[in-house]
Design a protein around this motif. Structure first.
Motif, PDB file in Angstrom:
ATOM      1  N   SER A  31       0.820  -1.209   0.000  1.00  0.00           N
ATOM      2  CA  SER A  31       0.000   0.000   0.000  1.00  0.00           C
ATOM      3  C   SER A  31       0.860   1.268   0.000  1.00  0.00           C
ATOM      4  O   SER A  31       0.585   2.191  -0.747  1.00  0.00           O
ATOM      5  N   GLU A  32       1.899   1.342   0.805  1.00  0.00           N
ATOM      6  CA  GLU A  32       2.781   2.507   0.840  1.00  0.00           C
ATOM      7  C   GLU A  32       4.222   2.055   1.080  1.00  0.00           C
ATOM      8  O   GLU A  32       4.465   1.071   1.773  1.00  0.00           O
ATOM      9  N   LYS A  33       5.153   2.809   0.507  1.00  0.00           N
ATOM     10  CA  LYS A  33       6.559   2.521   0.712  1.00  0.00           C
ATOM     11  C   LYS A  33       7.320   3.835   0.790  1.00  0.00           C
ATOM     12  O   LYS A  33       7.112   4.722  -0.028  1.00  0.00           O
ATOM     13  N   SER A  34       8.178   3.961   1.784  1.00  0.00           N
ATOM     14  CA  SER A  34       8.998   5.159   1.938  1.00  0.00           C
ATOM     15  C   SER A  34      10.339   4.925   1.250  1.00  0.00           C
ATOM     16  O   SER A  34      10.957   3.876   1.420  1.00  0.00           O
ATOM     17  N   ILE A  35      10.773   5.903   0.464  1.00  0.00           N
ATOM     18  CA  ILE A  35      12.016   5.789  -0.292  1.00  0.00           C
ATOM     19  C   ILE A  35      12.912   6.976   0.039  1.00  0.00           C
ATOM     20  O   ILE A  35      12.466   8.123   0.020  1.00  0.00           O
ATOM     21  N   THR A  36      14.168   6.695   0.340  1.00  0.00           N
ATOM     22  CA  THR A  36      15.162   7.745   0.546  1.00  0.00           C
ATOM     23  C   THR A  36      16.039   7.788  -0.694  1.00  0.00           C
ATOM     24  O   THR A  36      16.516   6.748  -1.163  1.00  0.00           O
ATOM     25  N   LEU A  37      16.247   8.980  -1.240  1.00  0.00           N
ATOM     26  CA  LEU A  37      17.033   9.138  -2.455  1.00  0.00           C
ATOM     27  C   LEU A  37      18.519   8.971  -2.134  1.00  0.00           C
ATOM     28  O   LEU A  37      19.046   9.624  -1.234  1.00  0.00           O
ATOM     29  N   ALA A  38      19.189   8.084  -2.874  1.00  0.00           N
ATOM     30  CA  ALA A  38      20.595   7.776  -2.633  1.00  0.00           C
ATOM     31  C   ALA A  38      21.501   8.925  -3.063  1.00  0.00           C
ATOM     32  O   ALA A  38      21.198   9.657  -4.003  1.00  0.00           O
ATOM     33  N   SER A  39      22.605   9.063  -2.376  1.00  0.00           N
ATOM     34  CA  SER A  39      23.646  10.054  -2.703  1.00  0.00           C
ATOM     35  C   SER A  39      23.127  11.477  -2.703  1.00  0.00           C
ATOM     36  O   SER A  39      23.606  12.317  -3.457  1.00  0.00           O
ATOM     37  N   LEU A  40      22.143  11.750  -1.880  1.00  0.00           N
ATOM     38  CA  LEU A  40      21.578  13.088  -1.786  1.00  0.00           C
ATOM     39  C   LEU A  40      21.497  13.461  -0.312  1.00  0.00           C
ATOM     40  O   LEU A  40      20.958  12.718   0.493  1.00  0.00           O
ATOM     41  N   MET A  41      22.045  14.614   0.029  1.00  0.00           N
ATOM     42  CA  MET A  41      21.988  15.092   1.415  1.00  0.00           C
ATOM     43  C   MET A  41      21.249  16.424   1.427  1.00  0.00           C
ATOM     44  O   MET A  41      21.823  17.460   1.123  1.00  0.00           O
ATOM     45  N   ALA A  42      19.970  16.372   1.736  1.00  0.00           N
ATOM     46  CA  ALA A  42      19.151  17.585   1.810  1.00  0.00           C
ATOM     47  C   ALA A  42      19.229  18.154   3.220  1.00  0.00           C
ATOM     48  O   ALA A  42      19.459  17.416   4.185  1.00  0.00           O
ATOM     49  N   PRO A  43      19.027  19.466   3.367  1.00  0.00           N
ATOM     50  CA  PRO A  43      18.989  20.051   4.718  1.00  0.00           C
ATOM     51  C   PRO A  43      17.881  19.402   5.549  1.00  0.00           C
ATOM     52  O   PRO A  43      16.823  19.075   5.020  1.00  0.00           O
ATOM     53  N   ARG A  44      18.113  19.211   6.817  1.00  0.00           N
ATOM     54  CA  ARG A  44      17.165  18.515   7.691  1.00  0.00           C
ATOM     55  C   ARG A  44      16.137  19.460   8.298  1.00  0.00           C
ATOM     56  O   ARG A  44      16.465  20.558   8.724  1.00  0.00           O
TER      57      ARG A  44
END
Length: 74
Positions: A31-44
């Motif tokens: 139903s849902e899946k969380s994905i973190t983009l690789a090699s990317l460091m966004a401000p927190r």
């Protein structure tokens, strides 16, 4: 037909500048899946009363406008 291991879904949410929540497009998929983009460091973004890193909201908003509602393969 052989399975490729890829799932198809729509971008439902963008919790931060480097992650997406994908909602599956059929009952057979997750139903849902969380994905973190690789090699990317966004401000927190801050958690529970902390202080956001500079440009954290702008980063999240840019990714949201780019991806929300689009179909994604994951």
């Amino acid at each position: 037909m052989a399975s490729t291991g890829w799932l198809k879904g729509r971008v439902k949410a963008v919790p931060s500048g480097d992650s997406l929540v994908i909602m599956g497009s059929s009952k057979a998929e997750i139903s849902e899946k969380s994905i973190t983009l690789a090699s990317l460091m966004a401000p927190r973004l801050a958690r529970r009363g902390g202080v956001d890193e500079p440009f954290a909201w702008q980063s999240r908003d840019f990714l949201r406008k780019l991806c929300i509602g689009k179909v994604s393969l994951h």
